[in-house]
Design a protein around this motif. Structure first.
Motif, PDB file in Angstrom:
ATOM      1  N   ARG A 187     -13.376  -3.968  -0.292  1.00 26.28           N
ATOM      2  CA  ARG A 187     -13.099  -4.471   1.086  1.00 26.28           C
ATOM      3  C   ARG A 187     -13.892  -3.290   1.974  1.00 26.28           C
ATOM      4  O   ARG A 187     -14.356  -3.057   3.336  1.00 26.28           O
ATOM      5  CB  ARG A 187     -12.877  -5.483   1.857  1.00 26.28           C
ATOM      6  N   ILE A 188     -12.359  -1.891   2.208  1.00 25.84           N
ATOM      7  CA  ILE A 188     -12.673  -0.747   2.611  1.00 25.84           C
ATOM      8  C   ILE A 188     -13.663  -0.026   2.271  1.00 25.84           C
ATOM      9  O   ILE A 188     -14.845   0.019   3.096  1.00 25.84           O
ATOM     10  CB  ILE A 188     -11.544  -0.314   2.837  1.00 25.84           C
ATOM     11  N   SER A 198      -9.567 -12.160   3.600  1.00 27.25           N
ATOM     12  CA  SER A 198      -8.896 -11.981   2.582  1.00 27.25           C
ATOM     13  C   SER A 198      -8.117 -12.963   2.378  1.00 27.25           C
ATOM     14  O   SER A 198      -6.123 -13.124   3.387  1.00 27.25           O
ATOM     15  CB  SER A 198      -7.756 -10.914   2.705  1.00 27.25           C
ATOM     16  N   SER A 203      -4.511 -11.906   2.716  1.00 25.18           N
ATOM     17  CA  SER A 203      -3.761 -11.173   3.178  1.00 25.18           C
ATOM     18  C   SER A 203      -3.466 -12.731   3.837  1.00 25.18           C
ATOM     19  O   SER A 203      -2.216 -13.063   4.666  1.00 25.18           O
ATOM     20  CB  SER A 203      -4.796 -10.772   4.355  1.00 25.18           C
ATOM     21  N   TYR A 261      -8.519  -4.826  -1.895  1.00 24.27           N
ATOM     22  CA  TYR A 261      -8.860  -4.411  -0.667  1.00 24.27           C
ATOM     23  C   TYR A 261      -9.348  -2.821  -0.662  1.00 24.27           C
ATOM     24  O   TYR A 261      -9.984  -2.745   0.248  1.00 24.27           O
ATOM     25  CB  TYR A 261      -7.142  -3.552  -0.366  1.00 24.27           C
ATOM     26  N   LEU A 262      -9.728  -2.241  -1.795  1.00 23.90           N
ATOM     27  CA  LEU A 262     -10.430  -1.507  -1.974  1.00 23.90           C
ATOM     28  C   LEU A 262     -12.397  -1.851  -2.212  1.00 23.90           C
ATOM     29  O   LEU A 262     -12.787  -0.890  -1.621  1.00 23.90           O
ATOM     30  CB  LEU A 262     -10.312  -0.372  -3.561  1.00 23.90           C
ATOM     31  N   GLY A 319       2.351  -6.155   0.730  1.00 24.23           N
ATOM     32  CA  GLY A 319       1.053  -5.184   0.246  1.00 24.23           C
ATOM     33  C   GLY A 319      -0.318  -5.224   0.414  1.00 24.23           C
ATOM     34  O   GLY A 319      -0.662  -5.771   0.775  1.00 24.23           O
ATOM     35  N   ARG A 320      -0.418  -4.334  -0.630  1.00 26.07           N
ATOM     36  CA  ARG A 320      -2.458  -4.557  -0.407  1.00 26.07           C
ATOM     37  C   ARG A 320      -2.671  -5.766  -1.465  1.00 26.07           C
ATOM     38  O   ARG A 320      -2.572  -5.528  -3.602  1.00 26.07           O
ATOM     39  CB  ARG A 320      -2.995  -3.488  -0.717  1.00 26.07           C
ATOM     40  N   GLY A 321      -4.208  -6.461  -1.305  1.00 26.31           N
ATOM     41  CA  GLY A 321      -4.685  -7.423  -2.116  1.00 26.31           C
ATOM     42  C   GLY A 321      -5.118  -7.169  -3.187  1.00 26.31           C
ATOM     43  O   GLY A 321      -5.716  -5.289  -3.503  1.00 26.31           O
TER      44      GLY A 321
END
Length: 250
Positions: free
Chosen positions: A241-242, A201, A204, A238-239, A233-235
């Protein structure tokens, strides 16, 4: 190589870019004109979201033999006091990983340039050294600040006092370079390394770089508090990627 008149060549690859110092006939000795081109590339890269990693290296036989002594003797015209140092600080603060890929000579001013990268990867034929004291000069591009932060104050003083030259193995041993790569494998390794970085990321990378740089050398408790309060926090992906990871497990 691109236009022979270009002093710093930019070559965009798969999500990353190679910046090449391009005065091979002069061992990439650093001039005001070369710094001006480097600075322009840095400014362009800052806002280029298509690039997730920068690799800085030299054309021909080496990374760079250092500051062009002929330019110094001729009274080089610097745009402003501290302009070289400011340019390297701009490189250092790019919100994306910057790798100095060093082969052959990397002396004095060239070492100051390499130290502005996030880390140094050395070819086995790399040679390092700080020769300011050999010429009755003092650093103004960042050596006195970045070198001790990288290798410790005692080692930095030894290198600066002796003006000794040393190879890739010693650079790795003292923590100046992260690791050394066989010369024949250097090009391929740089591509693979940059590829691994841009696969992760960019959000990140930018956040981690800022968190480390802002708190470097500070007290642990202050750094922990900064991380809690300032970590973004979250990029945005992120969802995604997960979800891709979870799908791959099924």
């Amino acid at each position: 190589m691109a236009d022979e008149g270009t002093l710093v060549v930019r070559e965009d690859r798969d999500g990353w870019t190679m910046l090449t110092l391009n005065r091979p006939d002069k061992l990439n000795a650093l001039t005001v004109a070369m710094f001006a081109e480097l600075r322009a590339h840095i400014e362009d890269l800052r806002g280029d979201d298509s690039i997730g990693c920068v690799v800085l290296r030299g054309a021909g036989k080496c990374f760079s033999a250092g500051h062009d002594l002929d330019d110094i003797a001729a009274g080089e015209a610097v745009p402003s006091r501290g302009w070289h140092s400011e340019t390297l600080r701009m490189l250092e603060k790019l919100p994306k990983p910057v790798i100095a890929a060093v082969h052959g000579h990397c002396y004095t001013g060239a070492l100051e340039v390499a130290l502005a990268a996030d880390f140094i990867v050395a070819s086995e034929d790399a040679r390092f050294g700080d020769t300011h004291s050999k010429w009755a000069l003092t650093p103004v591009w960042g050596m006195s600040q970045r070198l001790p932060r990288r290798v410790g104050p005692a080692t930095a003083k030894r290198l600066m006092f002796t003006a000794d030259m040393f190879g890739a193995d010693e650079a790795v041993r003292i923590g100046l370079a992260e690791y050394a790569v066989p010369t024949a494998e250097f090009e391929q390794h740089l591509s693979e390394l940059a590829g691994r970085i841009v696969a992760n990321s960019v959000f990140s990378h930018a956040a981690n770089k800022q968190l480390i740089d802002v708190t470097d050398g500070g007290q642990l408790d202050a750094g922990l508090q900064y991380e809690i309060m300032e970590s973004p926090g979250r990029g945005p992906d992120y969802l995604e990627r997960i979800a891709a990871f979870s799908k791959g497990k099924k």
